[in-house]
Design an enzyme around this catalytic site. Structure first.
Site, PDB file in Angstrom:
ATOM      1  N   LYS A  39       0.865  -1.080   0.071  1.00 43.10           N
ATOM      2  CA  LYS A  39       0.064   0.050  -0.061  1.00 43.10           C
ATOM      3  C   LYS A  39       0.814   1.241  -0.012  1.00 43.10           C
ATOM      4  O   LYS A  39       0.660   2.184  -0.800  1.00 43.10           O
ATOM      5  CB  LYS A  39      -0.898  -0.061   1.192  1.00 43.10           C
ATOM      6  CG  LYS A  39      -2.161  -1.137   1.049  1.00 43.10           C
ATOM      7  CD  LYS A  39      -2.742  -1.258   2.327  1.00 43.10           C
ATOM      8  CE  LYS A  39      -3.569  -2.577   2.151  1.00 43.10           C
ATOM      9  NZ  LYS A  39      -4.411  -3.118   3.153  1.00 43.10           N
ATOM     10  N   GLN A  63      -4.687  -1.981   9.301  1.00 43.98           N
ATOM     11  CA  GLN A  63      -4.733  -3.329   8.785  1.00 43.98           C
ATOM     12  C   GLN A  63      -5.142  -4.139   9.780  1.00 43.98           C
ATOM     13  O   GLN A  63      -4.977  -4.356  10.933  1.00 43.98           O
ATOM     14  CB  GLN A  63      -2.973  -3.391   8.662  1.00 43.98           C
ATOM     15  CG  GLN A  63      -2.623  -4.759   7.867  1.00 43.98           C
ATOM     16  CD  GLN A  63      -3.181  -4.650   6.385  1.00 43.98           C
ATOM     17  OE1 GLN A  63      -3.132  -3.763   5.692  1.00 43.98           O
ATOM     18  NE2 GLN A  63      -3.835  -5.861   6.136  1.00 43.98           N
ATOM     19  N   ASP A  99     -11.012   3.183   4.298  1.00 40.24           N
ATOM     20  CA  ASP A  99     -11.151   1.850   4.140  1.00 40.24           C
ATOM     21  C   ASP A  99     -12.464   1.356   4.239  1.00 40.24           C
ATOM     22  O   ASP A  99     -12.769   0.177   4.129  1.00 40.24           O
ATOM     23  CB  ASP A  99     -10.152   1.180   5.081  1.00 40.24           C
ATOM     24  CG  ASP A  99      -9.891  -0.209   4.732  1.00 40.24           C
ATOM     25  OD1 ASP A  99      -9.896  -0.711   3.526  1.00 40.24           O
ATOM     26  OD2 ASP A  99      -9.529  -1.080   5.736  1.00 40.24           O
TER      27      ASP A  99
END
Ligand code: NAP
Length: 291
Positions: A54, A98, A121
């Site tokens: 990323k 994450q 996200d």
């Protein structure tokens, strides 16, 4: 005739190029540099790899990547404090936690510490509700990537029977919601479904979102169906028995190179959105047979 492949790498590269243009334009007009904070708890090697990928893609499109690596022993309270601090930081446009996080952490509490305005996200309850209600908001990246990939190839959804295998809050459930909004008839299957093969046999569009190698057998696929395999298992194996499914489907995603690249591209596009970059042009690809 074997199915055509939905090329996620190609569609994602167009979305990344569009995001890079938007970021450049934002820098030129306002001097603002979008920044994505990636928060990683612990030392899971796969998670480290994802975060590194990323960060690399951020660099490619001109987004500043801010890594926050926390010790495996970090408590829920400490993680919540860190995420609230990033949420209040004017220099941070978007935040990615994450996941999965270590078992001792309350993942939901951590997600909810992310300000909805920076939830690029799409993991907060606020973003989930916006998706469910069809309101503007950040979509969970993989479901959004799946829909964008299908759009790029003009795959019709309205009136089609979609079978989603998997119902996680970040993947199966929201992808079904997005397709329902596009007037598909949606069936969800999960670990308690007793007739999975029969359900899949009835699907015009199959979305595999489980995490079990080749759970979905090729001979379950209806002839002419679209098969989207979001599953990713060790050895680059998806949730669908690819070679056999390809003989029956019209469209199919490869693993890798299908859904995976779309997820990161959507994350960065939404980070540009959060930074206030002017909206870009939609990515469109013609279906293979019209090229
Ligand atoms: P998850 O949270 O573990 O959810 C898995 C889902 O599969 C659950 O809803 C579970 O049902 C269902 N399931 C398990 N065994 C089943 C069976 N035998 N038959 C039918 N359904 C079954 O996983 P996730 O986070 O959604 O991820 C799913 C897969 O997508 C994984 O391979 C993951 O690596 C991949 N993924 C890929 C991307 C990408 O960027 N390409 C992003 C995210 C995830 P219950 O609800 O009943 O437990």
């Amino acid at each position: 005739m074997p199915a055509d492949e939905l090329n996620g790498t190609l569609v994602a590269s167009k979305l990344l190029a569009d995001t890079a243009d938007r970021v450049e334009s934002l820098k030129n007009t306002s001097g603002k540099v979008p920044a994505l904070a990636t928060v990683l708890v612990g030392d899971d090697p796969a998670s480290h790899t994802y975060v590194r990928m990323k960060a690399n893609r951020c660099a490619d499109v001109g987004i500043r990547s801010v890594r926050v690596d926390l010790d495996a022993a970090t408590t829920t309270e400490q993680l919540v404090t860190e995420l609230r601090s990033l949420s209040a930081d004017d220099d941070i446009s978007g935040i990615l936690l994450q996941h999965p996080v270590p078992h001792h952490i309350d993942e939901r509490a951590a997600f909810e510490a992310i300000a909805p305005a920076k939830d690029v996200d799409g993991v907060t309850a606020s973003s989930f509700a916006a998706t469910a209600l069809g309101f503007a908001g950040y979509e969970s990246c993989t479901p959004s990537g799946i829909v964008r990939l299908m759009d790029a190839y003009d795959i019709p959804v309205a009136g089609k029977h979609v079978v989603v295998v998997g119902r996680s809050h970040i993947l199966g459930l929201p992808v079904g919601m997005l397709l329902l909004q596009r007037n598909a008839t949606v069936t969800y299957c999960h670990s308690h479904t007793t007739d999975l093969a029969d359900q899949v046999r009835r699907a015009d569009i199959v979305i595999a979102a489980v995490g079990r190698p080749e759970l979905i057998r090729g001979d379950w696929i209806k002839r002419g169906a679209t098969v989207i395999d979001a599953g990713y298992n060790p050895g680059n194996v998806g949730d669908v028995e690819f070679a056999a499914a390809r003989e029956r489907a019209q469209w199919i995603t490869p693993v890798p190179g299908g859904v995976g690249p779309m997820t990161i591209a959507v994350l960065l596009a939404q980070t540009a959105d959060a930074a206030g970059a002017p909206s870009g042009t939609p990515v469109r690809l013609l279906p293979d047979h019209t090229r």
